[in-house]
Design a protein around this motif. Structure first.
Motif, PDB file in Angstrom:
ATOM      1  N   ILE A 193     -44.485 -23.635  15.782  1.00  0.00           N
ATOM      2  CA  ILE A 193     -44.333 -22.494  16.677  1.00  0.00           C
ATOM      3  C   ILE A 193     -44.598 -22.929  18.111  1.00  0.00           C
ATOM      4  N   GLY A 194     -43.791 -22.426  19.032  1.00  0.00           N
ATOM      5  CA  GLY A 194     -43.972 -22.801  20.425  1.00  0.00           C
ATOM      6  C   GLY A 194     -42.872 -22.230  21.306  1.00  0.00           C
ATOM      7  N   TYR A 195     -42.763 -22.821  22.477  1.00  0.00           N
ATOM      8  CA  TYR A 195     -41.748 -22.393  23.437  1.00  0.00           C
ATOM      9  C   TYR A 195     -40.505 -23.263  23.272  1.00  0.00           C
ATOM     10  N   GLU A 196     -39.385 -22.622  23.063  1.00  0.00           N
ATOM     11  CA  GLU A 196     -38.132 -23.331  22.816  1.00  0.00           C
ATOM     12  C   GLU A 196     -37.689 -24.169  24.009  1.00  0.00           C
ATOM     13  N   ASP A 197     -37.202 -25.360  23.707  1.00  0.00           N
ATOM     14  CA  ASP A 197     -36.510 -26.167  24.708  1.00  0.00           C
ATOM     15  C   ASP A 197     -35.058 -25.700  24.704  1.00  0.00           C
ATOM     16  N   THR A 198     -34.731 -24.815  25.620  1.00  0.00           N
ATOM     17  CA  THR A 198     -33.400 -24.193  25.620  1.00  0.00           C
ATOM     18  C   THR A 198     -32.291 -25.169  26.003  1.00  0.00           C
ATOM     19  N   ALA A 199     -32.669 -26.328  26.548  1.00  0.00           N
ATOM     20  CA  ALA A 199     -31.653 -27.314  26.928  1.00  0.00           C
ATOM     21  C   ALA A 199     -31.280 -28.228  25.768  1.00  0.00           C
ATOM     22  N   ALA A 200     -31.999 -28.150  24.669  1.00  0.00           N
ATOM     23  CA  ALA A 200     -31.766 -29.041  23.537  1.00  0.00           C
ATOM     24  C   ALA A 200     -30.558 -28.581  22.727  1.00  0.00           C
ATOM     25  N   LYS A 201     -29.619 -29.473  22.526  1.00  0.00           N
ATOM     26  CA  LYS A 201     -28.407 -29.155  21.771  1.00  0.00           C
ATOM     27  C   LYS A 201     -28.740 -28.647  20.375  1.00  0.00           C
ATOM     28  N   ILE A 202     -29.720 -29.247  19.753  1.00  0.00           N
ATOM     29  CA  ILE A 202     -30.045 -28.931  18.370  1.00  0.00           C
ATOM     30  C   ILE A 202     -30.382 -27.457  18.176  1.00  0.00           C
ATOM     31  N   ASN A 203     -30.889 -26.817  19.229  1.00  0.00           N
ATOM     32  CA  ASN A 203     -31.284 -25.420  19.113  1.00  0.00           C
ATOM     33  C   ASN A 203     -30.116 -24.449  19.165  1.00  0.00           C
ATOM     34  N   ASN A 204     -28.932 -24.974  19.373  1.00  0.00           N
ATOM     35  CA  ASN A 204     -27.736 -24.128  19.353  1.00  0.00           C
ATOM     36  C   ASN A 204     -26.921 -24.302  18.069  1.00  0.00           C
ATOM     37  N   PHE A 205     -27.518 -25.029  17.108  1.00  0.00           N
ATOM     38  CA  PHE A 205     -26.819 -25.237  15.842  1.00  0.00           C
ATOM     39  C   PHE A 205     -26.615 -23.895  15.134  1.00  0.00           C
ATOM     40  N   PRO A 206     -25.364 -23.533  14.876  1.00  0.00           N
ATOM     41  CA  PRO A 206     -25.092 -22.217  14.261  1.00  0.00           C
ATOM     42  C   PRO A 206     -25.231 -22.278  12.743  1.00  0.00           C
ATOM     43  N   THR A 207     -25.866 -21.282  12.174  1.00  0.00           N
ATOM     44  CA  THR A 207     -25.937 -21.179  10.715  1.00  0.00           C
ATOM     45  C   THR A 207     -25.309 -19.863  10.288  1.00  0.00           C
ATOM     46  N   GLU A 208     -24.598 -19.926   9.189  1.00  0.00           N
ATOM     47  CA  GLU A 208     -23.907 -18.748   8.682  1.00  0.00           C
ATOM     48  C   GLU A 208     -24.707 -18.110   7.549  1.00  0.00           C
ATOM     49  N   ARG A 209     -24.445 -16.867   7.272  1.00  0.00           N
ATOM     50  CA  ARG A 209     -25.005 -16.191   6.118  1.00  0.00           C
ATOM     51  C   ARG A 209     -23.863 -15.734   5.220  1.00  0.00           C
ATOM     52  N   ALA A 210     -24.160 -15.628   3.954  1.00  0.00           N
ATOM     53  CA  ALA A 210     -23.152 -15.183   2.998  1.00  0.00           C
ATOM     54  C   ALA A 210     -22.664 -13.785   3.372  1.00  0.00           C
ATOM     55  N   GLY A 211     -21.422 -13.507   3.049  1.00  0.00           N
ATOM     56  CA  GLY A 211     -20.908 -12.166   3.282  1.00  0.00           C
ATOM     57  C   GLY A 211     -21.712 -11.151   2.485  1.00  0.00           C
ATOM     58  N   LEU A 212     -21.807  -9.943   3.009  1.00  0.00           N
ATOM     59  CA  LEU A 212     -22.618  -8.915   2.369  1.00  0.00           C
ATOM     60  C   LEU A 212     -22.204  -8.692   0.920  1.00  0.00           C
ATOM     61  N   SER A 213     -20.911  -8.786   0.667  1.00  0.00           N
ATOM     62  CA  SER A 213     -20.409  -8.537  -0.697  1.00  0.00           C
ATOM     63  C   SER A 213     -20.879  -9.610  -1.686  1.00  0.00           C
ATOM     64  N   GLU A 214     -21.303 -10.767  -1.165  1.00  0.00           N
ATOM     65  CA  GLU A 214     -21.783 -11.836  -2.049  1.00  0.00           C
ATOM     66  C   GLU A 214     -23.205 -11.606  -2.527  1.00  0.00           C
ATOM     67  N   VAL A 215     -23.950 -10.801  -1.794  1.00  0.00           N
ATOM     68  CA  VAL A 215     -25.366 -10.650  -2.140  1.00  0.00           C
ATOM     69  C   VAL A 215     -25.779  -9.202  -2.395  1.00  0.00           C
ATOM     70  N   VAL A 216     -24.906  -8.251  -2.114  1.00  0.00           N
ATOM     71  CA  VAL A 216     -25.260  -6.835  -2.272  1.00  0.00           C
ATOM     72  C   VAL A 216     -24.199  -6.109  -3.093  1.00  0.00           C
ATOM     73  N   ASP A 217     -24.662  -5.297  -4.038  1.00  0.00           N
ATOM     74  CA  ASP A 217     -23.779  -4.380  -4.778  1.00  0.00           C
ATOM     75  C   ASP A 217     -24.228  -2.961  -4.458  1.00  0.00           C
ATOM     76  N   PHE A 218     -23.298  -2.119  -4.084  1.00  0.00           N
ATOM     77  CA  PHE A 218     -23.571  -0.717  -3.809  1.00  0.00           C
ATOM     78  C   PHE A 218     -23.145   0.120  -5.015  1.00  0.00           C
ATOM     79  N   ILE A 219     -24.092   0.813  -5.599  1.00  0.00           N
ATOM     80  CA  ILE A 219     -23.821   1.616  -6.799  1.00  0.00           C
ATOM     81  C   ILE A 219     -23.974   3.091  -6.461  1.00  0.00           C
ATOM     82  N   GLY A 220     -22.950   3.887  -6.795  1.00  0.00           N
ATOM     83  CA  GLY A 220     -23.028   5.319  -6.597  1.00  0.00           C
ATOM     84  C   GLY A 220     -22.684   5.791  -5.189  1.00  0.00           C
ATOM     85  N   PHE A 221     -22.098   4.893  -4.380  1.00  0.00           N
ATOM     86  CA  PHE A 221     -21.665   5.261  -3.025  1.00  0.00           C
ATOM     87  C   PHE A 221     -20.171   5.533  -3.038  1.00  0.00           C
ATOM     88  N   ASP A 222     -19.721   6.427  -2.164  1.00  0.00           N
ATOM     89  CA  ASP A 222     -18.289   6.705  -2.045  1.00  0.00           C
ATOM     90  C   ASP A 222     -17.592   5.551  -1.346  1.00  0.00           C
TER      91      ASP A 222
END
Length: 222
Positions: A193-222
């Motif tokens: 934990i600390g203060y980010e080095d905003t100039a560091a390239k590594i801190n802009n590495f993008p990470t994706e998350r699974a689509g909502l449909s991959e992890v959530v099921d909606f039951i009983g919704f219209d």
């Protein structure tokens, strides 16, 4: 900072400024984080906030163990046997990370350099170590995970960034000996934990998350 911003822009920061973390900020964010839900109010964990020479000695011991070839031996062994669709996500993350940093998968020297930064706390001047008493199993561990999430978001409201690291629990004796931890406690995980080095390239590495449909099921919704 609004809750939506704190969550949507949170990421694992892997390069920090050498600026020390103020104790009053840590106290505020940790006190706020204690509002995390915990089964029957158990709060079955203990946190050590470490900075300065103690943290440096822990890092040095980590590196020494790695250079000796000591196998990682966390008090809580890493999960094995992930289903194939989860392994795919994990492998894609690793591939994307090294590609983003311009490191060829065959470049062992550069890969090791990036690997060792884990054990140097990515330059962060402060780390949190989370312990649980021996014998604690699923429910207390779930509580601890919720607490970690709270801390990572509360830190952002204080202008701080974080990265939760299983690697910081890979050589538990190094931490326990330095902090004089009693035998009946297991090291669960660590967090830089600390203060980010905003100039560091590594801190802009993008990470994706699974689509909502991959992890959530909606039951009983219209």
């Amino acid at each position: 900072m609004q809750v939506e911003e704190a969550i949507s822009q949170r990421r694992s920061v892997r390069q920090y400024l050498p600026r020390q973390v103020e104790k009053d900020k840590l106290q505020r964010l940790l006190k706020l984080s204690q509002r995390a839900p915990t089964w029957k109010n158990a709060q079955a964990y203990r946190i050590y906030a470490v900075q300065g020479e103690s943290l440096q000695r822990i890092s040095q011991q980590f590196i020494a163990e790695i250079e000796k070839g000591t196998p990682e031996h966390s008090d809580f062994p890493y999960q094995e046997g992930y289903p194939s669709y989860i392994r795919k996500r994990m492998m894609e993350l690793g591939k994307s990370y090294f590609s983003y940093m311009g490191v060829d998968r065959k470049d062992k020297e550069k890969r090791k350099e990036l690997f060792l930064k884990n054990y140097m706390f990515f330059g962060a001047p402060c780390a949190l170590f989370f312990f649980m008493e021996k014998g604690m199993e699923y429910w207390p561990t779930l509580d601890l995970g919720i607490l970690l999430g709270n801390i990572m978001l509360a830190a952002r409201a204080e202008g701080l960034e974080t990265i939760a690291q299983a690697s910081l629990a890979a050589f538990p004796e190094a931490v326990k000996q330095e902090l004089k931890i009693e035998e009946n406690w297991n090291l669960a995980v660590g967090m830089s934990i600390g203060y980010e080095d905003t100039a560091a390239k590594i801190n802009n590495f993008p990470t994706e998350r699974a689509g909502l449909s991959e992890v959530v099921d909606f039951i009983g919704f219209d």
